[in-house]
Design a protein around this motif. Structure first.
Motif, mmCIF file in Angstrom:
data_model
loop_
_atom_site.group_PDB
_atom_site.id
_atom_site.type_symbol
_atom_site.label_atom_id
_atom_site.label_comp_id
_atom_site.label_asym_id
_atom_site.label_seq_id
_atom_site.Cartn_x
_atom_site.Cartn_y
_atom_site.Cartn_z
ATOM 1 N N SER A 63 0.846 -1.208 0.000
ATOM 2 C CA SER A 63 0.000 0.000 0.000
ATOM 3 C C SER A 63 0.878 1.254 0.000
ATOM 4 O O SER A 63 0.501 2.273 -0.570
ATOM 5 C CB SER A 63 -0.925 0.002 1.221
ATOM 6 O OG SER A 63 -0.179 -0.154 2.401
ATOM 7 N N TYR A 64 2.051 1.165 0.613
ATOM 8 C CA TYR A 64 2.954 2.318 0.647
ATOM 9 C C TYR A 64 3.360 2.709 -0.772
ATOM 10 O O TYR A 64 3.282 3.862 -1.170
ATOM 11 C CB TYR A 64 4.186 1.973 1.489
ATOM 12 C CG TYR A 64 5.225 3.067 1.521
ATOM 13 C CD1 TYR A 64 5.072 4.159 2.369
ATOM 14 C CD2 TYR A 64 6.349 3.026 0.690
ATOM 15 C CE1 TYR A 64 6.014 5.180 2.390
ATOM 16 C CE2 TYR A 64 7.289 4.037 0.712
ATOM 17 C CZ TYR A 64 7.123 5.118 1.565
ATOM 18 O OH TYR A 64 8.051 6.118 1.580
ATOM 19 N N ARG B 36 -0.865 -5.900 -1.686
ATOM 20 C CA ARG B 36 -0.730 -7.144 -0.932
ATOM 21 C C ARG B 36 -1.095 -6.980 0.543
ATOM 22 O O ARG B 36 -1.278 -7.970 1.233
ATOM 23 C CB ARG B 36 0.659 -7.757 -1.099
ATOM 24 C CG ARG B 36 1.802 -6.954 -0.593
ATOM 25 C CD ARG B 36 3.098 -7.764 -0.628
ATOM 26 N NE ARG B 36 4.189 -6.872 -0.314
ATOM 27 C CZ ARG B 36 5.205 -6.610 -1.110
ATOM 28 N NH1 ARG B 36 5.293 -7.207 -2.281
ATOM 29 N NH2 ARG B 36 6.149 -5.779 -0.745
ATOM 30 N N ASP B 37 -1.222 -5.737 1.014
ATOM 31 C CA ASP B 37 -1.663 -5.574 2.405
ATOM 32 C C ASP B 37 -3.032 -4.883 2.483
ATOM 33 O O ASP B 37 -3.374 -4.266 3.480
ATOM 34 C CB ASP B 37 -0.609 -4.833 3.245
ATOM 35 C CG ASP B 37 -0.155 -3.522 2.598
ATOM 36 O OD1 ASP B 37 -0.687 -3.178 1.523
ATOM 37 O OD2 ASP B 37 0.727 -2.860 3.159
ATOM 38 N N ASN B 38 -3.798 -5.024 1.408
ATOM 39 C CA ASN B 38 -5.142 -4.456 1.380
ATOM 40 C C ASN B 38 -5.962 -5.035 2.540
ATOM 41 O O ASN B 38 -5.757 -6.170 2.927
ATOM 42 C CB ASN B 38 -5.792 -4.836 0.036
ATOM 43 C CG ASN B 38 -7.164 -4.250 -0.094
ATOM 44 O OD1 ASN B 38 -7.392 -3.123 0.285
ATOM 45 N ND2 ASN B 38 -8.082 -5.034 -0.629
ATOM 46 N N ARG C 185 -3.173 4.705 4.789
ATOM 47 C CA ARG C 185 -2.498 5.297 3.624
ATOM 48 C C ARG C 185 -3.503 5.663 2.528
ATOM 49 O O ARG C 185 -3.110 5.981 1.400
ATOM 50 C CB ARG C 185 -1.478 4.300 3.068
ATOM 51 C CG ARG C 185 -0.295 4.119 4.000
ATOM 52 C CD ARG C 185 0.585 2.970 3.584
ATOM 53 N NE ARG C 185 1.727 2.848 4.472
ATOM 54 C CZ ARG C 185 2.414 1.731 4.682
ATOM 55 N NH1 ARG C 185 2.061 0.615 4.069
ATOM 56 N NH2 ARG C 185 3.433 1.726 5.497
ATOM 57 N N GLY C 186 -4.773 5.546 2.832
ATOM 58 C CA GLY C 186 -5.811 5.910 1.870
ATOM 59 C C GLY C 186 -5.999 4.881 0.772
ATOM 60 O O GLY C 186 -6.610 5.166 -0.258
ATOM 61 N N ILE C 187 -5.492 3.674 0.996
ATOM 62 C CA ILE C 187 -5.611 2.622 -0.027
ATOM 63 C C ILE C 187 -6.747 1.692 0.388
ATOM 64 O O ILE C 187 -6.628 0.927 1.343
ATOM 65 C CB ILE C 187 -4.267 1.848 -0.173
ATOM 66 C CG1 ILE C 187 -3.139 2.802 -0.574
ATOM 67 C CG2 ILE C 187 -4.391 0.705 -1.175
ATOM 68 C CD1 ILE C 187 -3.359 3.589 -1.856
#
Ligand code: SF4
Ligand code: SF4
Length: 298
Positions: free
Chosen positions: A132-133, A206-208, A216-218
């Motif tokens: 996500s980063y 992959r870390d959703n 992180r706004g994802i």
């Protein structure tokens, strides 16, 4: 040179051959270990597009040293391969996938080309399984502090203005490595007579669903990220220079300078992700200082 050793969860180093043939108490399934061993060996003698995007020192050390990988840390590499294989199985119609193309400078294997998004038959797509980063950075999203109009009434910050975090969506899109890679694939495809009208990254998070991703706004598992065209002249000159520097280092058996800040992710790669860090004097120092590398005892 492909990886020669695995580092067990205990810290012990074994040859990959011994691990695959003779480990009596495996830390993961044998097919998974085989897939990880295979992922580290692409069987290429000439430098590939992805190797040239990284630092010349990193590429050099991967070519000349018998380095070790930790299977526990390398699982992400087979996630990526698995996703590519799944997509490859569904490419009927006007599509090409996973073909290695080469020219006098380097070679590269694109993921997908053809009618993969809309009616345009000239779309070059690449699949990334990433964090996500990295997606937040690629989208150009960032947070700023904005004043709320209120003030702290007590405590050490008494009298100071209060602020809250606010998302902004107009930041610099940090996609340089992806842009270099896709633009070179574009050049290779166009050389074969396949025009590329659009380039798009399908970034799979992959870390959703984890808290860190939502912070992180994802909030999607997949994002489509367009990649802009870079001039052929610039791209070719860049890859030619990198290929020449690597070849020169190999001929002279001379360790190239430390990878550039972008190539070593401002040090994060040396500390946590570079698989030849222990063969690199700069990386080894960082790893030992951070306590990441603990020499095997006994
Ligand atoms: S299976 Fe795991 S524990 Fe066994 S040798 Fe290989 S890496 Fe080490
Ligand atoms: S440890 Fe850092 S400087 Fe050394 S090869 Fe790896 S990325 Fe480059």
């Amino acid at each position: 040179m492909p990886a020669k050793y695995f580092i067990c969860p205990s810290g012990k180093t074994v040859t990959i051959e011994t691990c695959l043939k003779a480990c009596s108490q495996r830390c993961m399934f044998l097919p998974t270990l085989r897939a990880i061993a295979k992922a580290s060996d692409r069987g290429l003698s000439e430098p590939s597009v992805t190797e040239l995007i990284g630092g010349t020192r990193e590429a050099y050390l991967k070519k000349i040293t018998a380095y070790a990988v930790k299977p526990q840390d390398a699982v992400y590499a087979i996630h990526g391969s698995a996703v590519h294989t799944i997509n490859e199985g569904y490419t009927e119609g006007n599509m090409l996938s996973e073909i290695r193309l080469k020219d006098e400078i380097t070679s590269g294997k694109f993921d997908l080309y053809g009618q993969i998004i809309d009616h345009d038959e000239g779309v070059l797509g690449d699949i990334k399984v990433t964090s996500s980063y990295k997606i937040m950075k690629a989208l150009g999203h960032y947070k700023i502090d904005v004043p709320t109009g209120e003030f702290f009434k007590t405590g050490v910050r008494k009298g100071q203005p209060k602020s809250k975090k606010q998302w902004c969506y107009n930041g610099v899109k940090m996609v340089m490595e992806w842009a270099l890679q896709l633009n070179y694939y574009r050049i290779l495809l166009e050389k074969q007579g396949f025009p590329v009208n659009k380039m798009v990254i399908q970034a799979m998070c992959r870390d959703n669903n984890l808290r860190v991703a939502s912070e992180r706004g994802i909030d999607q598992s997949i994002y489509l990220i367009p990649i802009q065209k870079i001039s052929n002249r610039w791209i070719k000159r860049y890859f030619k220079t990198k290929a020449r520097a690597l070849q020169q280092a190999l001929n002279q058996k001379k360790l190239p300078s430390i990878c550039k800040p972008r190539e070593r992710w401002n040090g994060r790669k040396c500390k946590d992700y570079c698989i030849v860090a222990m063969q690199c004097p700069y990386g080894a120092k960082i790893q030992i200082q951070s306590g990441k590398f603990l020499p095997e005892v006994g």
